[in-house]
Design an enzyme around this catalytic site. Structure first.
Site, PDB file in Angstrom:
ATOM      1  N   GLY A  10      -7.654  11.743   5.124  1.00 32.52           N
ATOM      2  CA  GLY A  10      -6.283  12.248   4.984  1.00 32.52           C
ATOM      3  C   GLY A  10      -6.186  13.192   3.803  1.00 32.52           C
ATOM      4  N   VAL A  23     -15.715  24.872  -7.826  1.00 30.00           N
ATOM      5  CA  VAL A  23     -16.213  26.244  -7.630  1.00 30.00           C
ATOM      6  C   VAL A  23     -16.367  26.958  -8.985  1.00 30.00           C
ATOM      7  CG1 VAL A  23     -15.664  28.518  -6.658  1.00 30.00           C
ATOM      8  CG2 VAL A  23     -15.288  26.450  -5.289  1.00 30.00           C
ATOM      9  N   ARG A  93     -11.185  13.471  10.215  1.00 30.90           N
ATOM     10  CA  ARG A  93     -11.867  12.179  10.338  1.00 30.90           C
ATOM     11  C   ARG A  93     -12.790  12.338  11.536  1.00 30.90           C
ATOM     12  NH1 ARG A  93      -6.387  10.084   8.919  1.00 30.90           N
ATOM     13  NH2 ARG A  93      -6.579   9.238   6.826  1.00 30.90           N
ATOM     14  N   ASP A 124     -12.066   6.057   1.006  1.00 33.68           N
ATOM     15  CA  ASP A 124     -13.139   5.100   1.304  1.00 33.68           C
ATOM     16  C   ASP A 124     -13.971   5.509   2.521  1.00 33.68           C
ATOM     17  OD1 ASP A 124     -10.914   4.505   2.933  1.00 33.68           O
ATOM     18  OD2 ASP A 124     -11.610   2.460   3.247  1.00 33.68           O
ATOM     19  N   THR A 147      -7.155  10.611  -2.319  1.00 32.22           N
ATOM     20  CA  THR A 147      -6.334   9.932  -1.309  1.00 32.22           C
ATOM     21  C   THR A 147      -5.015   9.543  -1.958  1.00 32.22           C
ATOM     22  OG1 THR A 147      -6.013   7.873  -0.046  1.00 32.22           O
ATOM     23  CG2 THR A 147      -7.631   7.786  -1.811  1.00 32.22           C
ATOM     24  N   ASP A 149      -3.414   7.018  -1.321  1.00 25.83           N
ATOM     25  CA  ASP A 149      -3.255   5.556  -1.288  1.00 25.83           C
ATOM     26  C   ASP A 149      -3.599   4.855  -2.603  1.00 25.83           C
ATOM     27  OD1 ASP A 149      -2.608   5.966   1.356  1.00 25.83           O
ATOM     28  OD2 ASP A 149      -4.568   5.351   2.127  1.00 25.83           O
ATOM     29  N   ASP A 151      -6.266   3.419  -3.388  1.00 29.79           N
ATOM     30  CA  ASP A 151      -6.855   2.135  -3.013  1.00 29.79           C
ATOM     31  C   ASP A 151      -8.334   2.024  -3.360  1.00 29.79           C
ATOM     32  OD1 ASP A 151      -7.595   4.064  -1.182  1.00 29.79           O
ATOM     33  OD2 ASP A 151      -7.300   2.811   0.575  1.00 29.79           O
ATOM     34  N   ARG A 176      19.709   6.628  -2.360  1.00 28.75           N
ATOM     35  CA  ARG A 176      20.576   5.757  -3.170  1.00 28.75           C
ATOM     36  C   ARG A 176      22.005   6.309  -3.204  1.00 28.75           C
ATOM     37  NH1 ARG A 176      20.028   0.590  -5.425  1.00 28.75           N
ATOM     38  NH2 ARG A 176      18.153   1.035  -6.626  1.00 28.75           N
ATOM     39  N   ARG A 184      25.409   0.063   1.488  1.00 31.41           N
ATOM     40  CA  ARG A 184      24.367  -0.263   2.468  1.00 31.41           C
ATOM     41  C   ARG A 184      23.059  -0.652   1.805  1.00 31.41           C
ATOM     42  NH1 ARG A 184      25.410   4.801   6.539  1.00 31.41           N
ATOM     43  NH2 ARG A 184      26.844   3.718   7.920  1.00 31.41           N
ATOM     44  N   ARG A 193      -1.593   2.676   3.889  1.00 34.64           N
ATOM     45  CA  ARG A 193      -2.478   1.959   4.824  1.00 34.64           C
ATOM     46  C   ARG A 193      -2.488   0.465   4.517  1.00 34.64           C
ATOM     47  NH1 ARG A 193      -6.157   4.449   8.316  1.00 34.64           N
ATOM     48  NH2 ARG A 193      -6.155   6.357   7.116  1.00 34.64           N
ATOM     49  N   ALA A 208      14.063   0.083  -7.295  1.00 34.07           N
ATOM     50  CA  ALA A 208      14.378  -0.629  -6.048  1.00 34.07           C
ATOM     51  C   ALA A 208      14.514  -2.125  -6.335  1.00 34.07           C
ATOM     52  CB  ALA A 208      13.275  -0.387  -5.021  1.00 34.07           C
ATOM     53  N   ARG A 233      27.426 -10.471  -6.518  1.00 37.07           N
ATOM     54  CA  ARG A 233      27.582  -9.834  -7.839  1.00 37.07           C
ATOM     55  C   ARG A 233      28.068  -8.395  -7.710  1.00 37.07           C
ATOM     56  NH1 ARG A 233      21.830 -11.260  -9.198  1.00 37.07           N
ATOM     57  NH2 ARG A 233      21.917  -9.362 -10.427  1.00 37.07           N
ATOM     58  N   GLU A 244       3.646   0.356   4.461  1.00 38.96           N
ATOM     59  CA  GLU A 244       3.383   0.386   5.915  1.00 38.96           C
ATOM     60  C   GLU A 244       2.433  -0.727   6.367  1.00 38.96           C
ATOM     61  OE1 GLU A 244       1.394   3.950   7.222  1.00 38.96           O
ATOM     62  OE2 GLU A 244      -0.084   3.861   5.633  1.00 38.96           O
ATOM     63  N   ARG A 268      19.942   0.345   7.060  1.00 33.68           N
ATOM     64  CA  ARG A 268      19.397   1.545   7.693  1.00 33.68           C
ATOM     65  C   ARG A 268      17.921   1.634   7.309  1.00 33.68           C
ATOM     66  NH1 ARG A 268      23.685   1.244   9.614  1.00 33.68           N
ATOM     67  NH2 ARG A 268      25.252   2.842  10.050  1.00 33.68           N
ATOM     68  N   ARG A 277       2.357  13.218   2.001  1.00 33.44           N
ATOM     69  CA  ARG A 277       1.032  13.830   1.905  1.00 33.44           C
ATOM     70  C   ARG A 277       1.102  15.297   1.502  1.00 33.44           C
ATOM     71  NH1 ARG A 277      -2.382  11.139   6.047  1.00 33.44           N
ATOM     72  NH2 ARG A 277      -3.107  13.175   6.718  1.00 33.44           N
TER      73      ARG A 277
HETATM   74  O1  F6P Z   1      -5.106   7.433   3.829  1.00 33.71           O
HETATM   75  C1  F6P Z   1      -4.022   8.284   3.686  1.00 33.71           C
HETATM   76  C2  F6P Z   1      -2.982   7.988   4.734  1.00 33.71           C
HETATM   77  O2  F6P Z   1      -1.887   8.865   4.556  1.00 33.71           O
HETATM   78  C3  F6P Z   1      -2.481   6.545   4.804  1.00 33.71           C
HETATM   79  O3  F6P Z   1      -1.547   6.252   3.812  1.00 33.71           O
HETATM   80  C4  F6P Z   1      -1.935   6.479   6.206  1.00 33.71           C
HETATM   81  O4  F6P Z   1      -1.950   5.164   6.697  1.00 33.71           O
HETATM   82  C5  F6P Z   1      -2.899   7.356   6.970  1.00 33.71           C
HETATM   83  O5  F6P Z   1      -3.510   8.224   6.029  1.00 33.71           O
HETATM   84  C6  F6P Z   1      -2.268   8.184   8.059  1.00 33.71           C
HETATM   85  O6  F6P Z   1      -3.270   8.860   8.723  1.00 33.71           O
HETATM   86  P1  F6P Z   1      -3.021  10.043   9.756  1.00 33.71           P
HETATM   87  O7  F6P Z   1      -2.664  11.267   8.975  1.00 33.71           O
HETATM   88  O8  F6P Z   1      -4.320  10.183  10.450  1.00 33.71           O
HETATM   89  O9  F6P Z   1      -1.891   9.619  10.632  1.00 33.71           O
END
Ligand code: F6P
Length: 344
Positions: A10, A23, A93, A124, A147, A149, A151, A176, A184, A193, A208, A233, A244, A268, A277
């Site tokens: 991604g 470069v 990918r 990864d 990435t 993420d 992660d 907000r 709401r 991911r 939040a 309150r 997600e 909502r 991204r």
């Molecule tokens: O790994 C980056 C990421 O944006 C994740 O957060 C997400 O789950 C995934 O890629 C989405 O992938 P794609 O762009 O293939 O839908």
């Protein structure tokens, strides 16, 4: 040396700044840098970056697999790249590269084009691919973590994370406003991911009240009780950040579960998705990407291979690829406690 650079997986804001650093550092050190388009798939398809500044590389190659000598990028090729989101080298990918035959083919292509070292920028999946390639190819491979993420282990942050959080917080602030007007609750789904990093940083920075991430149990009755509390309150709006990958499902599913359990607010759902991204990288991401790109070139020169170049408390940290994706990167417990304390 002839160094190949590419983006994979991604895309993440800051990837272009990283390529620019590779470069420019590479050229300054007297190397040829070749841009490989579209990740591992582009390597298999022998797609190289070419622009009006590109120089034909000095050592010509001719094999049946090498239709042309890869053009070398110049300092001008990457002019003004730092501030742009996306990946100018493209990203993908690749299913073909996941096969042993694909990996062997990639190794042959690299040999045929006289490439001595590779700098992949990705997450990864990219580094798992680098491990496979390293078992078939004698060149050096030093990766940069790219990435949204965050992660990967062995680096404080990954390229793109700061921008993704910034985008999510900006969205949360806007939501907000309307939530306050209408009393709401909004469930805002963010990417990541299997990781809750984007969610945690967004929740804290955006103030939040509720967080649902895969790293902790999402307890519906407890959340419903908290919402009743907040309602009594006179809290007018509630922001719930849902990663997600949460084990209870996506934001829409969790919203239904809350309604069924007697949620005190009208709700909502907003899914931020790929918005996170894109966009111009934050200064933090540009700086991280630039440092990592320059450090990766130095690491290649020093003879390192099979490693990711991370940043740990401001310093370069080289770690074997396997250590970067080994197990789940944990979320710091104090951050989670802070969200709880501040919400109550
Ligand atoms: O790994 C980056 C990421 O944006 C994740 O957060 C997400 O789950 C995934 O890629 C989405 O992938 P794609 O762009 O293939 O839908």
């Amino acid at each position: 040396m002839r160094i190949g650079v590419f983006c994979s997986g991604g895309d993440a804001p800051g990837m272009n700044a990283c390529v620019r650093a590779v470069v420019r550092t590479g050229v300054a050190q007297g190397h040829e840098v070749v841009g490989i388009m579209n990740g591992y798939q582009g390597l298999l398809d022998q797609e190289f970056f070419e622009d009006r500044f590109a120089k034909v590389a000095s050592a010509p190659v001719s094999t049946s697999q090498a239709p042309s000598t890869p053009p070398a990028m110049t300092a001008r090729s990457v002019s003004d790249w730092s501030r742009h989101g996306g990946a100018f080298l493209g990203s993908s990918r690749s299913e073909e590269f996941r096969t042993p035959e694909g990996v062997a083919k990639a190794a042959d292509i690299l040999r045929a084009h006289g490439i001595d070292a590779l700098i992949p920028i990705g997450g990864d999946g990219t580094f798992r691919g680098a491990v496979a390639l390293g078992s078939q190819w004698e060149g050096r491979i030093v990766g940069c973590p790219g990435t949204i993420d965050n992660d990967l282990k062995q680096t404080d942050y990954t390229i793109g994370f700061s921008t993704a959080v910034s985008t999510a917080v900006d969205a949360l602030d806007k939501i907000r406003d309307t939530a306050e007007s209408h009393e709401r609750m909004f469930l805002i789904e963010v990417m990541g991911r299997h990781s809750g990093y984007i969610a945690v940083h967004t929740a804290l920075a955006g103030a939040a009240e509720v967080l649902c991430i895969p790293e902790t149990d999402t307890n519906i009755p407890e959340i419903v009780e908290l919402l009743h509390n907040l309602r009594s309150r006179k809290k007018r709006s509630v922001m719930m950040i849902v990663a997600e990958g949460d084990e209870r499902g996506d934001a829409a599913a969790i919203s239904e579960q809350l309604k069924a359990a007697g949620c005190a607010y009208s709700t909502r759902v907003v899914v931020l998705g790929h918005l996170q991204r894109g966009g111009s990288p934050t200064p933090e991401d540009r700086l991280l990407a630039t440092q990592l790109g320059a450090w990766a070139v130095a690491a290649v020169e020093e003879g390192h291979t099979g490693v990711m170049c991370g940043r740990d408390c401001g310093a370069r940290l080289l770690s074997p690829f396997e250590e970067t994706f080994d197990g789940h990167r944990p979320i710091p417990q104090p951050l989670l406690q802070l969200i709880d304390v501040l919400a109550k």
